[in-house]
Write a protein that holds these residues in place. Structure first.
Motif, PDB file in Angstrom:
ATOM      1  N   UNK A  21      -5.896   3.036  -7.376  1.00  0.00           N
ATOM      2  CA  UNK A  21      -5.392   4.392  -7.594  1.00  0.00           C
ATOM      3  C   UNK A  21      -5.455   5.229  -6.214  1.00  0.00           C
ATOM      4  N   UNK A  22      -4.685   6.324  -6.083  1.00  0.00           N
ATOM      5  CA  UNK A  22      -4.878   7.154  -5.098  1.00  0.00           C
ATOM      6  C   UNK A  22      -4.433   8.521  -5.490  1.00  0.00           C
ATOM      7  N   UNK A  23      -4.681   9.477  -4.775  1.00  0.00           N
ATOM      8  CA  UNK A  23      -4.401  11.068  -4.942  1.00  0.00           C
ATOM      9  C   UNK A  23      -3.392  11.294  -4.203  1.00  0.00           C
TER      10      UNK A  23
ATOM     11  N   UNK B  37       3.656   2.800  -7.941  1.00  0.00           N
ATOM     12  CA  UNK B  37       2.440   3.684  -8.460  1.00  0.00           C
ATOM     13  C   UNK B  37       3.132   4.611  -9.343  1.00  0.00           C
ATOM     14  N   UNK B  38       2.397   5.020 -10.416  1.00  0.00           N
ATOM     15  CA  UNK B  38       3.012   5.871 -11.324  1.00  0.00           C
ATOM     16  C   UNK B  38       1.850   7.162 -11.497  1.00  0.00           C
TER      17      UNK B  38
ATOM     18  N   UNK C 234      -9.657   0.248  -7.463  1.00  0.00           N
ATOM     19  CA  UNK C 234      -9.757   0.511  -5.891  1.00  0.00           C
ATOM     20  C   UNK C 234      -9.113   1.725  -5.778  1.00  0.00           C
ATOM     21  N   UNK C 235      -9.775   2.508  -4.854  1.00  0.00           N
ATOM     22  CA  UNK C 235      -9.116   3.844  -4.394  1.00  0.00           C
ATOM     23  C   UNK C 235      -8.479   3.813  -3.112  1.00  0.00           C
ATOM     24  N   UNK C 236      -7.195   3.885  -2.809  1.00  0.00           N
ATOM     25  CA  UNK C 236      -6.655   3.829  -1.435  1.00  0.00           C
ATOM     26  C   UNK C 236      -6.792   5.314  -0.930  1.00  0.00           C
ATOM     27  N   UNK C 237      -7.144   5.306   0.270  1.00  0.00           N
ATOM     28  CA  UNK C 237      -7.244   6.648   1.043  1.00  0.00           C
ATOM     29  C   UNK C 237      -6.683   6.484   2.447  1.00  0.00           C
ATOM     30  N   UNK C 238      -6.744   7.495   3.168  1.00  0.00           N
ATOM     31  CA  UNK C 238      -6.610   7.462   4.687  1.00  0.00           C
ATOM     32  C   UNK C 238      -5.052   6.984   5.284  1.00  0.00           C
ATOM     33  N   UNK C 239      -4.132   7.038   4.063  1.00  0.00           N
ATOM     34  CA  UNK C 239      -2.924   6.346   4.731  1.00  0.00           C
ATOM     35  C   UNK C 239      -2.217   7.174   5.629  1.00  0.00           C
ATOM     36  N   UNK C 240      -1.790   6.553   6.843  1.00  0.00           N
ATOM     37  CA  UNK C 240      -1.012   7.239   7.892  1.00  0.00           C
ATOM     38  C   UNK C 240      -0.283   5.858   8.697  1.00  0.00           C
ATOM     39  N   UNK C 241       1.211   6.332   8.975  1.00  0.00           N
ATOM     40  CA  UNK C 241       1.887   5.630   9.950  1.00  0.00           C
ATOM     41  C   UNK C 241       2.384   6.699  10.808  1.00  0.00           C
ATOM     42  N   UNK C 242       2.163   6.247  12.132  1.00  0.00           N
ATOM     43  CA  UNK C 242       2.500   7.127  13.252  1.00  0.00           C
ATOM     44  C   UNK C 242       3.958   7.427  12.915  1.00  0.00           C
TER      45      UNK C 242
END
Length: 196
Positions: free
Chosen positions: A141-143, A160-161, A101-109
């Protein structure tokens, strides 16, 4: 926590658009996202409708957008998960033989930060990824842009590492995106469920 963590619905495209445009106006947006506010604002309504559908339970099943919904209905954060299968084509920096799985678009106001929303969004999103059927997801994973230490510190804090893998930033090959990952829930990370 008063927020409800849930998957977007296909008919909520206007809210998907509003939250994404808010994210693209955040001061850290140039190192957190691969598009500018101007690019996002130029998308048609049909684009946003397709995006909402794709991230909903009515989509193709390989993408989910999770939101943190406040009691008044306002969306205060979002995380999107893309499922990457070896037979589905390789996405950005994907390993061709890994179910992940690839996590993208992470955002919290900004006004909602520090209340645990990001952690809860990640818990819900990774729990969904780990719950998928055979073959199971092996890692999430994520970048992180090399110039985004606040995000990198958050990801390390939740388990995450860095994998040692980097990719050039699309549009700026002089900058690097650093891959972070966490293994499946069966791995002993010293924490619960999704590895954090």
């Amino acid at each position: 926590m008063e927020h409800v963590m849930r998957v977007v619905r296909a008919d909520e495209w206007r809210a998907v658009k509003e939250l994404r445009l808010a994210a693209l106006q955040d001061p850290v947006a140039p190192v957190a996202f691969l598009e500018t506010y101007e690019q996002g604002a130029a998308h048609s309504d049909a684009f946003w409708q397709d995006r909402a559908l794709g991230g909903s339970e009515d989509g193709d099943g390989e993408v989910r957008q999770f939101v943190a919904e406040a009691p008044d209905g306002r969306w205060d954060g979002s995380v999107t998960v893309l499922i990457e299968r070896p037979d589905a084509g390789v996405r950005f920096g994907a390993t061709a033989d890994v179910h992940q799985a690839h996590v993208v678009g992470v955002f919290v106001r900004p006004e909602a930060r520090g209340a645990g929303l990001a952690e809860e969004l990640f818990r819900v999103a990774t729990d969904w990824a780990w719950s998928l059927g055979e073959p199971p997801i092996e890692r999430v994973r994520l970048y992180v842009h090399e110039d985004n230490p606040r995000a990198a510190a958050f990801y390390r804090r939740i388990g995450f590492v860095p994998t040692g893998k980097t990719e050039p930033v699309p549009g700026d090959p002089s900058a690097r995106e650093i891959e972070y990952a966490v293994g499946g829930p069966e791995q002993d990370t010293g924490a619960d469920g999704a590895g954090f």
